[in-house]
Design a protein around this motif. Structure first.
Motif, PDB file in Angstrom:
ATOM      1  N   ASP A   1     -31.258  35.075  89.963  1.00 47.79           N
ATOM      2  CA  ASP A   1     -30.566  34.048  90.786  1.00 47.79           C
ATOM      3  C   ASP A   1     -31.730  32.876  91.517  1.00 47.79           C
ATOM      4  OD1 ASP A   1     -27.890  35.170  90.901  1.00 47.79           O
ATOM      5  OD2 ASP A   1     -28.645  36.887  92.303  1.00 47.79           O
ATOM      6  N   VAL A   2     -32.585  33.415  91.976  1.00 50.20           N
ATOM      7  CA  VAL A   2     -33.684  32.557  92.649  1.00 50.20           C
ATOM      8  C   VAL A   2     -35.050  33.090  92.376  1.00 50.20           C
ATOM      9  CG1 VAL A   2     -34.718  31.938  94.750  1.00 50.20           C
ATOM     10  CG2 VAL A   2     -32.350  32.586  94.567  1.00 50.20           C
ATOM     11  N   SER A   3     -35.764  32.010  91.870  1.00 54.64           N
ATOM     12  CA  SER A   3     -37.330  31.747  91.754  1.00 54.64           C
ATOM     13  C   SER A   3     -37.938  31.557  92.899  1.00 54.64           C
ATOM     14  CB  SER A   3     -37.629  31.127  90.342  1.00 54.64           C
ATOM     15  OG  SER A   3     -37.014  31.668  89.251  1.00 54.64           O
ATOM     16  N   ILE A   4     -38.763  32.281  93.562  1.00 53.41           N
ATOM     17  CA  ILE A   4     -39.698  31.750  94.534  1.00 53.41           C
ATOM     18  C   ILE A   4     -40.918  31.228  93.932  1.00 53.41           C
ATOM     19  CG2 ILE A   4     -40.621  32.473  96.882  1.00 53.41           C
ATOM     20  CD1 ILE A   4     -38.632  34.514  97.227  1.00 53.41           C
ATOM     21  N   ILE A   5     -41.329  30.062  94.449  1.00 51.04           N
ATOM     22  CA  ILE A   5     -42.586  29.612  93.798  1.00 51.04           C
ATOM     23  C   ILE A   5     -43.608  29.205  94.796  1.00 51.04           C
ATOM     24  CG2 ILE A   5     -43.460  27.679  92.344  1.00 51.04           C
ATOM     25  CD1 ILE A   5     -40.712  27.594  90.786  1.00 51.04           C
ATOM     26  N   ILE A   6     -44.652  29.638  94.917  1.00 45.76           N
ATOM     27  CA  ILE A   6     -45.735  29.527  95.812  1.00 45.76           C
ATOM     28  C   ILE A   6     -46.861  28.812  95.217  1.00 45.76           C
ATOM     29  CG2 ILE A   6     -47.142  30.426  97.550  1.00 45.76           C
ATOM     30  CD1 ILE A   6     -44.975  32.683  97.746  1.00 45.76           C
TER      31      ILE A   6
ATOM     32  N   ASN B   1     -31.869  30.511  88.336  1.00 45.08           N
ATOM     33  CA  ASN B   1     -30.945  29.502  88.609  1.00 45.08           C
ATOM     34  C   ASN B   1     -31.065  28.432  89.707  1.00 45.08           C
ATOM     35  OD1 ASN B   1     -29.185  30.319  86.135  1.00 45.08           O
ATOM     36  ND2 ASN B   1     -28.200  31.618  87.755  1.00 45.08           N
ATOM     37  N   TYR B   2     -31.711  28.937  90.614  1.00 45.44           N
ATOM     38  CA  TYR B   2     -32.073  28.203  92.084  1.00 45.44           C
ATOM     39  C   TYR B   2     -33.861  28.432  92.004  1.00 45.44           C
ATOM     40  CZ  TYR B   2     -27.104  28.016  93.082  1.00 45.44           C
ATOM     41  OH  TYR B   2     -25.706  27.764  92.640  1.00 45.44           O
ATOM     42  N   LEU B   3     -34.311  27.445  92.644  1.00 44.19           N
ATOM     43  CA  LEU B   3     -35.946  27.413  93.098  1.00 44.19           C
ATOM     44  C   LEU B   3     -36.034  27.370  94.341  1.00 44.19           C
ATOM     45  CD1 LEU B   3     -36.931  24.949  90.070  1.00 44.19           C
ATOM     46  CD2 LEU B   3     -36.403  27.420  89.806  1.00 44.19           C
ATOM     47  N   HIS B   4     -36.918  27.999  94.938  1.00 42.57           N
ATOM     48  CA  HIS B   4     -37.222  27.922  96.171  1.00 42.57           C
ATOM     49  C   HIS B   4     -38.714  27.703  96.315  1.00 42.57           C
ATOM     50  CE1 HIS B   4     -37.328  29.818 100.666  1.00 42.57           C
ATOM     51  NE2 HIS B   4     -37.652  28.483 100.420  1.00 42.57           N
ATOM     52  N   PHE B   5     -39.284  26.599  96.637  1.00 38.98           N
ATOM     53  CA  PHE B   5     -40.631  26.310  96.687  1.00 38.98           C
ATOM     54  C   PHE B   5     -40.920  26.554  98.266  1.00 38.98           C
ATOM     55  CE2 PHE B   5     -38.910  23.670  93.298  1.00 38.98           C
ATOM     56  CZ  PHE B   5     -39.819  23.792  92.234  1.00 38.98           C
ATOM     57  N   LEU B   6     -42.013  27.534  98.202  1.00 37.92           N
ATOM     58  CA  LEU B   6     -42.331  27.954  99.521  1.00 37.92           C
ATOM     59  C   LEU B   6     -43.982  27.820  99.752  1.00 37.92           C
ATOM     60  CD1 LEU B   6     -41.050  29.418 101.882  1.00 37.92           C
ATOM     61  CD2 LEU B   6     -41.741  31.659 100.604  1.00 37.92           C
ATOM     62  N   ASN B   7     -44.391  27.314 100.704  1.00 33.99           N
ATOM     63  CA  ASN B   7     -45.781  27.269 101.040  1.00 33.99           C
ATOM     64  C   ASN B   7     -46.353  28.793 101.290  1.00 33.99           C
ATOM     65  OD1 ASN B   7     -45.810  24.401 101.133  1.00 33.99           O
ATOM     66  ND2 ASN B   7     -46.700  24.323 103.086  1.00 33.99           N
ATOM     67  N   ALA B   8     -47.771  28.899 100.945  1.00 35.34           N
ATOM     68  CA  ALA B   8     -48.680  30.128 100.782  1.00 35.34           C
ATOM     69  C   ALA B   8     -48.620  30.679 102.334  1.00 35.34           C
ATOM     70  CB  ALA B   8     -49.826  30.008 100.236  1.00 35.34           C
ATOM     71  N   ASP B   9     -48.643  29.504 103.365  1.00 31.10           N
ATOM     72  CA  ASP B   9     -48.914  29.957 104.777  1.00 31.10           C
ATOM     73  C   ASP B   9     -47.703  30.302 105.554  1.00 31.10           C
ATOM     74  OD1 ASP B   9     -48.328  27.341 104.654  1.00 31.10           O
ATOM     75  OD2 ASP B   9     -49.795  26.583 106.078  1.00 31.10           O
TER      76      ASP B   9
ATOM     77  N   SER C   1     -31.248  23.539  93.173  1.00 26.67           N
ATOM     78  CA  SER C   1     -30.836  24.309  92.003  1.00 26.67           C
ATOM     79  C   SER C   1     -31.594  23.784  90.973  1.00 26.67           C
ATOM     80  CB  SER C   1     -29.341  23.727  91.846  1.00 26.67           C
ATOM     81  OG  SER C   1     -29.039  22.538  91.695  1.00 26.67           O
ATOM     82  N   ARG C   2     -31.576  24.571  89.790  1.00 27.02           N
ATOM     83  CA  ARG C   2     -32.353  23.996  88.615  1.00 27.02           C
ATOM     84  C   ARG C   2     -31.571  22.697  88.371  1.00 27.02           C
ATOM     85  NH1 ARG C   2     -35.912  26.116  85.010  1.00 27.02           N
ATOM     86  NH2 ARG C   2     -35.649  28.151  85.878  1.00 27.02           N
ATOM     87  N   ASP C   3     -30.247  22.688  88.153  1.00 26.32           N
ATOM     88  CA  ASP C   3     -29.772  21.482  87.994  1.00 26.32           C
ATOM     89  C   ASP C   3     -30.086  20.309  88.385  1.00 26.32           C
ATOM     90  OD1 ASP C   3     -28.188  22.877  86.026  1.00 26.32           O
ATOM     91  OD2 ASP C   3     -26.178  23.093  87.345  1.00 26.32           O
ATOM     92  N   TRP C   4     -30.367  20.225  89.902  1.00 20.38           N
ATOM     93  CA  TRP C   4     -30.673  19.098  90.521  1.00 20.38           C
ATOM     94  C   TRP C   4     -32.117  18.864  90.209  1.00 20.38           C
ATOM     95  CZ3 TRP C   4     -29.203  14.886  92.664  1.00 20.38           C
ATOM     96  CH2 TRP C   4     -28.163  14.623  93.139  1.00 20.38           C
TER      97      TRP C   4
END
Length: 325
Positions: free
Chosen positions: A2-7, A82-90, A178-181
């Motif tokens: 569902d979601v990839s959290i990317i830091i 399918n969704y990407l959540h870009f999140l800061n390390a802090d 979303s990955r599409d956007w």
């Protein structure tokens, strides 16, 4: 998935540990997610320690510090969600906040980017009533008068009643997309080494009729400056990059006369400010903030000389800079 959290991380290991621990505590059967940490060449021996400690997470080592945008894109290339959540390390996030972002995004097809409320260690909420930069808002005093002049219009735009409100842009601290956007706008713009990349991606989504939204039903903790203020040299570099990225944004999104006049206003205004503050620092030796301005002024002089020579407003640190002839 569902979601990839990317830091994306750069030597902010202490803050990152808190962030990863908050994610490691999440237990859910409804939502599947993965965690990807891209280290932008911290080169301090901590990468392998963290990789061994958090074996359920994916760690990617960037061979050079190619900037926040490039780190985010590298993480997205390795993501399965399918969704990407870009999140800061802090930051510090809860399962409830992640679920709210996920469910809210799916329920509103008009949204291109979704973010949430942010709170600091003093329980203060960050201002998220963001407007796209314009020739009238390049400086703090100009933004102040603009907001006073159009206060009624802005109050209507940023109402305090609905669960969602719609700023022009949101910070890269927490961006759910979303990955599409993400693919529709070709990801993060690597013209920017640091700062304004969040404004840029929101601008490009808006141009394609996607909405930028913030939900009031989710809140994350944000330490702010965990990586950009780790020492005096790094602080000087990052504060210089704010100005450089402003020029890059103007170059990418302003047209004709507005572009030229904005570059001139920004250049003259910033140099005047830094010259005055640098002069004051010669007399007030103990004031570290004034001393910072001397180094920023020196960095900017090199940058403006390079901009004239190379005919580009990009930062020399930008991954796209070598491509400019």
């Amino acid at each position: 998935m569902d979601v990839s959290i990317i830091i994306v991380n750069y030597r902010s290991w202490k803050s990152l540990r808190v962030c990863l621990n908050s994610i490691a505590e999440m237990v859910t059967q409804k939502l599947t997610f993965e965690v990807i940490i891209v280290d932008n060449f911290s080169d301090d021996g901590e990468f392998e320690i963290f990789k061994n400690e958090y074996q359920n997470f994916i760690f990617i080592k960037n061979e050079t510090n190619t900037g926040f945008s490039n780190g985010c894109n590298l993480g997205a290339q390795n993501a399965k969600g399918n969704y990407l959540h870009f999140l800061n390390a802090d930051t510090n996030i809860s399962l409830e906040a992640l679920n709210t972002l996920y469910e809210t995004y799916k329920a509103h097809s008009e949204i291109g980017i979704l973010s949430c409320l942010q709170i600091d260690k003093k329980n203060r909420f960050f201002n998220q009533k963001k407007l796209f930069p314009s020739v009238f808002q390049l400086f703090g005093i100009a933004r102040f008068f603009y907001r006073k002049l159009f206060s009624k219009k802005l109050n209507k735009k940023f109402n305090t009643q609905d669960d969602l409100f719609y700023p022009d842009w949101v910070t890269g601290t927490s961006i759910f997309i979303s990955r599409d956007w993400f693919e529709k706008v070709n990801g993060w713009n690597e013209d920017y080494w640091l700062y304004f990349e969040d404004v840029d991606i929101c601008k490009r989504i808006s141009q394609k009729k996607g909405k930028i939204a913030v939900t009031r039903n989710a809140t994350i903790f944000h330490e702010h400056g965990g990586a950009s203020r780790i020492n005096f040299k790094t602080e000087c570099i990052t504060k210089t990059e704010v100005i450089i990225s402003n020029h890059a944004y103007i170059s990418n999104h302003f047209n004709g006369f507005n572009r030229n006049i904005s570059h001139c206003f920004l250049l003259i205004g910033i140099l005047t400010e830094k010259i005055i503050l640098s002069s004051l620092s010669l007399f007030l030796f103990s004031n570290l903030k004034l001393k910072t301005n001397r180094y920023i002024l020196k960095n900017l002089c090199f940058y403006y000389f390079s901009a004239i020579k190379k005919q580009t407003w990009l930062s020399p640190r930008s991954i796209n800079y070598p491509k400019v002839k």
